[in-house]
Design an enzyme around this catalytic site. Structure first.
Site, mmCIF file in Angstrom:
data_model
loop_
_atom_site.group_PDB
_atom_site.id
_atom_site.type_symbol
_atom_site.label_atom_id
_atom_site.label_comp_id
_atom_site.label_asym_id
_atom_site.label_seq_id
_atom_site.Cartn_x
_atom_site.Cartn_y
_atom_site.Cartn_z
ATOM 1 C CD GLU A 166 -13.716 40.742 30.270
ATOM 2 O OE1 GLU A 166 -14.648 41.007 29.496
ATOM 3 O OE2 GLU A 166 -13.849 40.637 31.494
ATOM 4 N NE ARG A 200 -23.087 41.635 21.082
ATOM 5 C CZ ARG A 200 -22.410 40.505 21.289
ATOM 6 N NH1 ARG A 200 -22.945 39.345 21.000
ATOM 7 N NH2 ARG A 200 -21.197 40.530 21.797
HETATM 8 P P1 5GP Z 1 -13.633 44.396 24.718
HETATM 9 O O1 5GP Z 1 -12.742 44.077 23.588
HETATM 10 O O2 5GP Z 1 -13.862 45.891 24.871
HETATM 11 O O3 5GP Z 1 -13.231 43.735 25.993
HETATM 12 O O4 5GP Z 1 -15.040 43.722 24.426
HETATM 13 C C1 5GP Z 1 -15.948 44.346 23.594
HETATM 14 C C2 5GP Z 1 -16.501 43.364 22.619
HETATM 15 O O5 5GP Z 1 -17.033 42.247 23.285
HETATM 16 C C3 5GP Z 1 -17.613 44.006 21.827
HETATM 17 O O6 5GP Z 1 -17.528 43.595 20.472
HETATM 18 C C4 5GP Z 1 -18.873 43.489 22.477
HETATM 19 O O7 5GP Z 1 -19.833 43.133 21.512
HETATM 20 C C5 5GP Z 1 -18.433 42.266 23.260
HETATM 21 N N1 5GP Z 1 -18.897 42.307 24.653
HETATM 22 C C6 5GP Z 1 -18.168 42.225 25.780
HETATM 23 N N2 5GP Z 1 -18.942 42.241 26.865
HETATM 24 C C7 5GP Z 1 -20.203 42.333 26.419
HETATM 25 C C8 5GP Z 1 -21.491 42.387 27.068
HETATM 26 O O8 5GP Z 1 -21.641 42.356 28.299
HETATM 27 N N3 5GP Z 1 -22.568 42.492 26.250
HETATM 28 C C9 5GP Z 1 -22.450 42.547 24.904
HETATM 29 N N4 5GP Z 1 -23.579 42.678 24.175
HETATM 30 N N5 5GP Z 1 -21.269 42.482 24.268
HETATM 31 C C10 5GP Z 1 -20.167 42.375 25.018
#
Ligand code: 5GP
Length: 172
Positions: free
Chosen positions: A98, A61
């Site tokens: 996660e 995305r």
């Molecule tokens: P992080 O590594 O910060 O935990 O997760 C961020 C990554 O996971 C980003 O690339 C994002 O696209 C995706 N991501 C995690 N949660 C969401 C969510 O609720 N919606 C979307 N669109 N992407 C998420």
């Protein structure tokens, strides 16, 4: 509502995606609306730090927002991709999500010392994704000016973990 607030209001909540218990923020209705997409790209453009010469966009995305932002600013765009997609790879990093882990790859012959980049993704959650991308950029000898996201999920503490200055258009 301003065009930006209207755009952010199009973000949809989807329960139990990609797994039971997770509340996913779905930006596809925002992307599908021309005025909303433009308002978001304009707002991201206002957050581009000085002297940046490329956008680093994160699969998948982040590609949509990152490429549009780069084109609107006359910047190059470097896609950081999941494994097995790039024909020539400069470096790779594996990091924790996660749930489980992921690997990112940096394309060959894109970043080098002297380049200063902005990392773009759609959502900041735990910050592991931005931290991994920033690590790849720095290992290539380039500088990370910062990161921009459309939406930050603040309860997960990702801003601290990201290790780069983050601008978010909306914080939940
Ligand atoms: P992080 O590594 O910060 O935990 O997760 C961020 C990554 O996971 C980003 O690339 C994002 O696209 C995706 N991501 C995690 N949660 C969401 C969510 O609720 N919606 C979307 N669109 N992407 C998420």
């Amino acid at each position: 509502a301003t065009p930006l607030n209207r755009a952010l209001g199009l973000i949809r909540e989807v329960t139990d995606f990609p797994e039971p218990g997770v509340l996913f923020r779905d930006l596809t209705p925002l992307l599908a609306d021309g005025a909303a997409f433009r308002a978001v790209i304009d707002a991201l453009a206002a957050a581009v730090p000085p002297d940046v010469d490329a956008v680093v966009a994160l699969e998948a995305r982040g590609f949509l927002f990152g490429a549009a932002l780069a084109a609107s600013h006359g910047l190059g765009v470097v896609p950081i991709r999941k494994p097995g997609k790039l024909p020539a790879v400069a470096d790779q990093v594996t990091f924790d999500l996660e749930y489980g882990s992921a690997t990112f790859e940096l394309p060959a012959d894109t970043l080098h010392p002297g380049r200063r980049v902005l990392v773009v993704d759609d959502v900041l959650a735990t910050g592991g994704t931005l931290a991994a991308a920033a690590g790849l950029v720095r290992r290539a000898g380039a500088e990370v000016a910062g990161a921009v996201v459309v939406l930050e999920l603040a309860a997960l503490g990702g801003r601290a973990r990201a290790g780069v200055p983050v601008e978010a258009l909306a914080v939940l």
